[in-house]
Design a protein around this motif. Sequence first.
Motif, PDB file in Angstrom:
ATOM      1  N   GLY A 207       0.602  -1.260   0.404  1.00  0.00           N
ATOM      2  CA  GLY A 207      -0.207   0.086   0.192  1.00  0.00           C
ATOM      3  C   GLY A 207       0.418   0.919   0.194  1.00  0.00           C
ATOM      4  O   GLY A 207       0.380   2.238   0.312  1.00  0.00           O
ATOM      5  N   GLY A 208       1.773   1.030   0.125  1.00  0.00           N
ATOM      6  CA  GLY A 208       2.736   2.123  -0.415  1.00  0.00           C
ATOM      7  C   GLY A 208       3.551   2.927   1.167  1.00  0.00           C
ATOM      8  O   GLY A 208       4.401   4.068   0.744  1.00  0.00           O
ATOM      9  N   GLU A 209       3.115   2.186   2.989  1.00  0.00           N
ATOM     10  CA  GLU A 209       3.210   2.827   3.234  1.00  0.00           C
ATOM     11  C   GLU A 209       4.352   2.986   3.356  1.00  0.00           C
ATOM     12  O   GLU A 209       5.239   4.231   4.077  1.00  0.00           O
ATOM     13  N   VAL A 210       5.307   1.518   3.227  1.00  0.00           N
ATOM     14  CA  VAL A 210       6.678   1.839   3.944  1.00  0.00           C
ATOM     15  C   VAL A 210       7.520   3.091   2.800  1.00  0.00           C
ATOM     16  O   VAL A 210       8.272   3.575   3.149  1.00  0.00           O
ATOM     17  N   LEU A 211       7.262   3.060   2.068  1.00  0.00           N
ATOM     18  CA  LEU A 211       7.860   4.034   1.094  1.00  0.00           C
ATOM     19  C   LEU A 211       7.602   5.451   1.434  1.00  0.00           C
ATOM     20  O   LEU A 211       8.398   6.223   0.979  1.00  0.00           O
ATOM     21  N   ASP A 212       6.830   5.531   1.319  1.00  0.00           N
ATOM     22  CA  ASP A 212       6.122   7.036   2.036  1.00  0.00           C
ATOM     23  C   ASP A 212       6.683   7.021   3.726  1.00  0.00           C
ATOM     24  O   ASP A 212       7.031   8.246   3.573  1.00  0.00           O
ATOM     25  N   PHE A 213       6.563   6.323   4.316  1.00  0.00           N
ATOM     26  CA  PHE A 213       7.986   7.028   5.319  1.00  0.00           C
ATOM     27  C   PHE A 213       8.419   6.972   5.276  1.00  0.00           C
ATOM     28  O   PHE A 213       9.913   8.158   5.020  1.00  0.00           O
ATOM     29  N   ALA A 214       9.719   5.958   4.114  1.00  0.00           N
ATOM     30  CA  ALA A 214      10.929   6.038   3.496  1.00  0.00           C
ATOM     31  C   ALA A 214      11.624   7.990   3.095  1.00  0.00           C
ATOM     32  O   ALA A 214      11.974   8.627   2.945  1.00  0.00           O
ATOM     33  N   LEU A 215      10.063   8.100   2.613  1.00  0.00           N
ATOM     34  CA  LEU A 215      10.486   9.236   1.493  1.00  0.00           C
ATOM     35  C   LEU A 215      10.372  10.623   2.865  1.00  0.00           C
ATOM     36  O   LEU A 215      10.995  11.434   2.479  1.00  0.00           O
ATOM     37  N   SER A 216       9.101  10.407   3.211  1.00  0.00           N
ATOM     38  CA  SER A 216       9.117  11.634   4.551  1.00  0.00           C
ATOM     39  C   SER A 216      10.586  11.732   5.200  1.00  0.00           C
ATOM     40  O   SER A 216      10.841  13.055   5.822  1.00  0.00           O
ATOM     41  N   ARG A 217      11.471  10.714   5.541  1.00  0.00           N
ATOM     42  CA  ARG A 217      12.726  10.874   6.551  1.00  0.00           C
ATOM     43  C   ARG A 217      13.215  11.365   4.975  1.00  0.00           C
ATOM     44  O   ARG A 217      14.814  11.796   5.835  1.00  0.00           O
ATOM     45  N   ALA A 218      14.061  11.334   3.876  1.00  0.00           N
ATOM     46  CA  ALA A 218      14.147  11.673   2.276  1.00  0.00           C
ATOM     47  C   ALA A 218      13.974  13.613   2.556  1.00  0.00           C
ATOM     48  O   ALA A 218      15.224  13.978   1.668  1.00  0.00           O
ATOM     49  N   GLU A 219      12.917  13.791   2.815  1.00  0.00           N
ATOM     50  CA  GLU A 219      12.638  15.656   2.458  1.00  0.00           C
ATOM     51  C   GLU A 219      14.089  16.234   3.100  1.00  0.00           C
ATOM     52  O   GLU A 219      14.379  16.250   4.230  1.00  0.00           O
ATOM     53  N   PRO A 220      14.211  17.122   2.126  1.00  0.00           N
ATOM     54  CA  PRO A 220      13.581  17.646   1.395  1.00  0.00           C
ATOM     55  C   PRO A 220      14.305  16.624  -0.059  1.00  0.00           C
ATOM     56  O   PRO A 220      14.504  17.831  -1.162  1.00  0.00           O
ATOM     57  N   ASP A 221      15.347  16.459   0.105  1.00  0.00           N
ATOM     58  CA  ASP A 221      16.202  15.818  -0.556  1.00  0.00           C
ATOM     59  C   ASP A 221      15.284  14.421  -1.343  1.00  0.00           C
ATOM     60  O   ASP A 221      16.345  13.522  -1.933  1.00  0.00           O
ATOM     61  N   ARG A 222      14.469  14.281  -2.112  1.00  0.00           N
ATOM     62  CA  ARG A 222      14.358  12.713  -2.565  1.00  0.00           C
ATOM     63  C   ARG A 222      14.638  12.997  -3.660  1.00  0.00           C
ATOM     64  O   ARG A 222      14.864  14.608  -4.574  1.00  0.00           O
ATOM     65  N   PRO A 223      14.105  11.729  -4.608  1.00  0.00           N
ATOM     66  CA  PRO A 223      14.897  11.665  -5.940  1.00  0.00           C
ATOM     67  C   PRO A 223      13.841  12.306  -6.946  1.00  0.00           C
ATOM     68  O   PRO A 223      13.457  12.733  -6.916  1.00  0.00           O
ATOM     69  N   ARG A 224      14.723  12.628  -8.117  1.00  0.00           N
ATOM     70  CA  ARG A 224      14.129  13.681  -9.313  1.00  0.00           C
ATOM     71  C   ARG A 224      12.945  12.582  -9.878  1.00  0.00           C
ATOM     72  O   ARG A 224      12.100  12.868  -9.729  1.00  0.00           O
ATOM     73  N   LEU A 225      13.607  11.162 -10.029  1.00  0.00           N
ATOM     74  CA  LEU A 225      12.315   9.770 -10.438  1.00  0.00           C
ATOM     75  C   LEU A 225      12.404   9.351  -9.023  1.00  0.00           C
ATOM     76  O   LEU A 225      13.167   8.738  -8.437  1.00  0.00           O
ATOM     77  N   ILE A 226      11.183   8.766  -8.696  1.00  0.00           N
ATOM     78  CA  ILE A 226      10.014   7.991  -8.085  1.00  0.00           C
ATOM     79  C   ILE A 226       9.616   6.899  -8.972  1.00  0.00           C
ATOM     80  O   ILE A 226       7.723   7.331  -9.012  1.00  0.00           O
ATOM     81  N   ALA A 227       9.121   5.482  -9.199  1.00  0.00           N
ATOM     82  CA  ALA A 227       8.736   4.761  -9.719  1.00  0.00           C
ATOM     83  C   ALA A 227       8.301   3.988  -8.071  1.00  0.00           C
ATOM     84  O   ALA A 227       9.234   3.681  -7.421  1.00  0.00           O
ATOM     85  N   ALA A 228       7.413   3.217  -8.111  1.00  0.00           N
ATOM     86  CA  ALA A 228       6.911   1.816  -7.601  1.00  0.00           C
ATOM     87  C   ALA A 228       6.077   0.988  -7.794  1.00  0.00           C
ATOM     88  O   ALA A 228       5.002   1.320  -9.172  1.00  0.00           O
ATOM     89  N   THR A 229       6.309  -0.610  -7.793  1.00  0.00           N
ATOM     90  CA  THR A 229       5.235  -1.465  -9.137  1.00  0.00           C
ATOM     91  C   THR A 229       4.781  -2.595  -7.920  1.00  0.00           C
ATOM     92  O   THR A 229       4.796  -2.505  -6.350  1.00  0.00           O
ATOM     93  N   GLU A 230       3.298  -2.459  -7.911  1.00  0.00           N
ATOM     94  CA  GLU A 230       2.498  -3.344  -7.109  1.00  0.00           C
ATOM     95  C   GLU A 230       1.657  -4.272  -8.196  1.00  0.00           C
ATOM     96  O   GLU A 230       1.154  -3.645  -9.424  1.00  0.00           O
ATOM     97  N   GLY A 231       1.215  -5.450  -7.765  1.00  0.00           N
ATOM     98  CA  GLY A 231       0.462  -6.972  -8.170  1.00  0.00           C
ATOM     99  C   GLY A 231      -0.411  -6.591  -7.682  1.00  0.00           C
ATOM    100  O   GLY A 231      -1.451  -7.289  -8.709  1.00  0.00           O
ATOM    101  N   TRP A 232      -1.453  -6.064  -6.728  1.00  0.00           N
ATOM    102  CA  TRP A 232      -2.572  -6.213  -6.273  1.00  0.00           C
ATOM    103  C   TRP A 232      -3.937  -4.971  -5.815  1.00  0.00           C
ATOM    104  O   TRP A 232      -3.215  -4.076  -6.007  1.00  0.00           O
ATOM    105  N   PRO A 233      -4.660  -5.332  -7.212  1.00  0.00           N
ATOM    106  CA  PRO A 233      -5.250  -3.998  -7.627  1.00  0.00           C
ATOM    107  C   PRO A 233      -5.806  -3.163  -5.975  1.00  0.00           C
ATOM    108  O   PRO A 233      -5.483  -1.857  -5.907  1.00  0.00           O
ATOM    109  N   PRO A 234      -6.369  -4.258  -4.809  1.00  0.00           N
ATOM    110  CA  PRO A 234      -6.429  -2.608  -4.609  1.00  0.00           C
ATOM    111  C   PRO A 234      -4.862  -2.588  -4.003  1.00  0.00           C
ATOM    112  O   PRO A 234      -5.274  -1.411  -3.584  1.00  0.00           O
ATOM    113  N   ASN A 235      -4.978  -3.345  -3.781  1.00  0.00           N
ATOM    114  CA  ASN A 235      -3.073  -1.887  -3.125  1.00  0.00           C
ATOM    115  C   ASN A 235      -2.464  -1.098  -3.607  1.00  0.00           C
ATOM    116  O   ASN A 235      -1.848  -0.025  -3.528  1.00  0.00           O
TER     117      ASN A 235
END
Length: 264
Positions: free
Chosen positions: A64-92
Amino acid sequence: MTFMADHRSFEDLVAEGAAVPTEGWDFSWFEGRASEARPSWGYARSAGERLARAEAALDIQTGGGEVLDFALSRAEPDRPRLIAATEGWPPNVAKATALLRPRGAVVVAAPDDAPLPFADGVFDLVLSRHPVHPHWEEIARVLRPGGTYFAQHVGPASVFELVEYFLGPQPEAVRSGRDPERERAAAQAAGLEVVDLRAERLRMEFHDIAAVVHFLRKVVWMVPGFTVEAYEPRLRALHERIEKEGPFVTHSARHLFDVRKPSH
């Protein structure tokens, strides 16, 4: 933390565990009724530190993106210029998209066992927390030379005290699956260098049967095909055991990979 036993009826507890939504990887519902010790390396925090130094990052099987969301919050304001994620389960996919879009991340729907839908050498950082299976050749392909794969994997025989309570003794081939040394060899066979590999077993406790039911509904590969109806006698016996003896104790297995694609 002090846990108070929940002495509601078996039927009430099971009904609650069966009703809680299972989308995403938010485990906050378990607070006060189940616990798991955390690995010493602090994966999400460490991922945030690496994101702060990355130009283009990919999170594989983001849930559901929770771990990446937390990690990005720790990276602010220096987050990557390109951020992508994959997921296979439609509700997620829907949940992760809503959560990560404000962070500037693009979520791509992609089956877990399919090739990654990206060109060669796009990312200097690839992350993953608890992938079903690491596809090393694909990871190597999308990494830039000198890029890093930083991930926390589930290890062998994870939570098997609980699995074997419901399924009985498992074959050694099943118990030894997800072996970190085999995964190291597979990463090296794909042309990657394993910079660091650490493994830990961690205590888990289930304090009521609702937590067991919700966990097995959420982590569906633990007891494949689990339903309350199919396992009602075992659930009832486990409820009575917890009421009499206290929390059901099991152990998770986790290992941390820090892997590099050679520069040349």
